[in-house]
Write an enzyme that holds these catalytic residues in place. Sequence first.
Site, PDB file in Angstrom:
ATOM      1  N   LYS A 134      17.363   3.875  -8.939  1.00 43.18           N
ATOM      2  CA  LYS A 134      18.672   3.641  -9.552  1.00 43.18           C
ATOM      3  C   LYS A 134      19.494   2.662  -8.719  1.00 43.18           C
ATOM      4  CE  LYS A 134      22.877   5.925 -11.157  1.00 43.18           C
ATOM      5  NZ  LYS A 134      23.529   7.211 -11.514  1.00 43.18           N
ATOM      6  N   HIS A 285     -14.072  -9.041 -39.728  1.00 41.77           N
ATOM      7  CA  HIS A 285     -13.048  -8.171 -40.303  1.00 41.77           C
ATOM      8  C   HIS A 285     -13.370  -6.692 -40.051  1.00 41.77           C
ATOM      9  CE1 HIS A 285     -11.007 -11.562 -41.914  1.00 41.77           C
ATOM     10  NE2 HIS A 285     -11.989 -11.902 -42.738  1.00 41.77           N
TER      11      HIS A 285
END
Length: 528
Positions: A134, A285
């Site tokens: 932090k 595909h």
Amino acid sequence: MRALISVSDKTGIVDLAKELHALGVGLISTGGTAKLLAEQGLPVTEVTEVTGFPEMLDGRVKTLHPKVHGGLLARRDTPEHMAALKAHGIDTIDLLIVNLYPFEATVAKPGCTLADAIENIDIGGPAMVRSAAKNWQDVGIVTDASQYPAVIAELKASGKLSDKLRFALSVAAFNRIGQYDGAISNYLSSVNFEAEKLSESYVPERAQFSGQFNEQYVKVQDLRYGENSHQQAAWYRDLAPAAGSLATGVQLQGKELSYNNIADADAAWECVKSFDGTACVIVKHANPCGVAVGITALEAYSKAFQTDPTSAFGGIIAFNRPVDKAAAEAVSKQFVEVLMAPDFSAEALEVFKSKVNVRLMKIALPAHYGQVRNALETKRVGSGLLLQSADNHELALTDLKIVTVKQPTPEELNDLLFAWKVAKFVKSNAIVFCKNGMTMGVGAGQMSRLDSARIASIKAEAAKLSLKNTVVASDAFFPFRDGLDVVVDAGANCVIQPGGSMRDQEVIDAANEHGVAMVFSGVRHFRH
């Protein structure tokens, strides 16, 4: 500058501490880490001296103290913060080196007790990491040994860490905390708790699927677009990718991989890994349009290509053996999007040097590579996720149940197993004709199994391949005899299917009527 060191995994920590000491950084440490550093002749201050409070409760409480968290959280540019530190005799801590109790490794061990799991939930470590992360503008937070060199390099170069590195370390720290907490949540919410069995030796039963599913991935790269050009996309990998998986590959040359390239490449790679012998798989595909085994990579490719040369155009090709010059020269004659293999000879790489757009992927395969697969599969649905164990079932000859009068020959049995492996990777409904270790016709993704069978026949005819005396695999049972009639009329004389239909006897009778052999696998391979 002061550094607080508290690590469970002590790999590289002594060398790091020596480097920090040589740079004039004061060392603070906890318990076992402090003892290790002192044994190496390093001047180290124990946390208990800093806090004026002893470690308590078997080490559960040692860094949860204002003199630790105040030193980490105080903003150096805020006068009130600095005044508070001075008033309470707290010194700043500028660098925190922490790795957490090995919770993930502990619960992964067979026979892990609930007590061991709980004891390996780190409390003080994550609290310190969050404090330091932090306050990243003033504190460097190091959570992994791989970060040590960069930290030392910057300290040597300028005597401090750059804003860029401190912020990157903070992000990595919060990522690590997220991973850690997710692992704890996954474990605890999978435990089927039985109070009457509770003891220090209690090994709980665990549900296969936890009450909350937390999964983390690391971004490999942003992609130019997704499945279509108006969609955005990125590629992520598991935190610890399995050896021999697509995510471990290295691209040797060619254009950047696209979303569709990656999806098709994974289909080809997972399919080719299912074969023990030298194999080649061509995917278009997401469906295998040609699969074969051979003595050499060239033979396997040549046979696979014959199945459907039209669909192979612009396809994805995978080998489970190194690509040599002969195979490379053959592949280079067609348009290929991606070529994957465990390795490429120098001569093979030279063949593709002029084809700068061809994407070459080198993916090292471990021993017993066919057994290394994802354990779970996911599928996103509206506001939810489907999660299942992966379809890793392997069929053996002893699993087959021959249900017809005619018996398959040994050669046909081998082809049946080959066809079954291919069908597993073909989109449902899947019909796969094979002979002599190669696909002869593939029908995929149709709403009707009859249509898949007809398409496979049409493709074989277009490729000028005879389906006479072929074997055929159906990924699910024939609900009526008409599907069997179609594949037999096309030339198949041996069929493998799961069985399990209420009309199985009707289909068996049809096979006997045609004079063909049929075996039941007892398992289906739907792939949607």
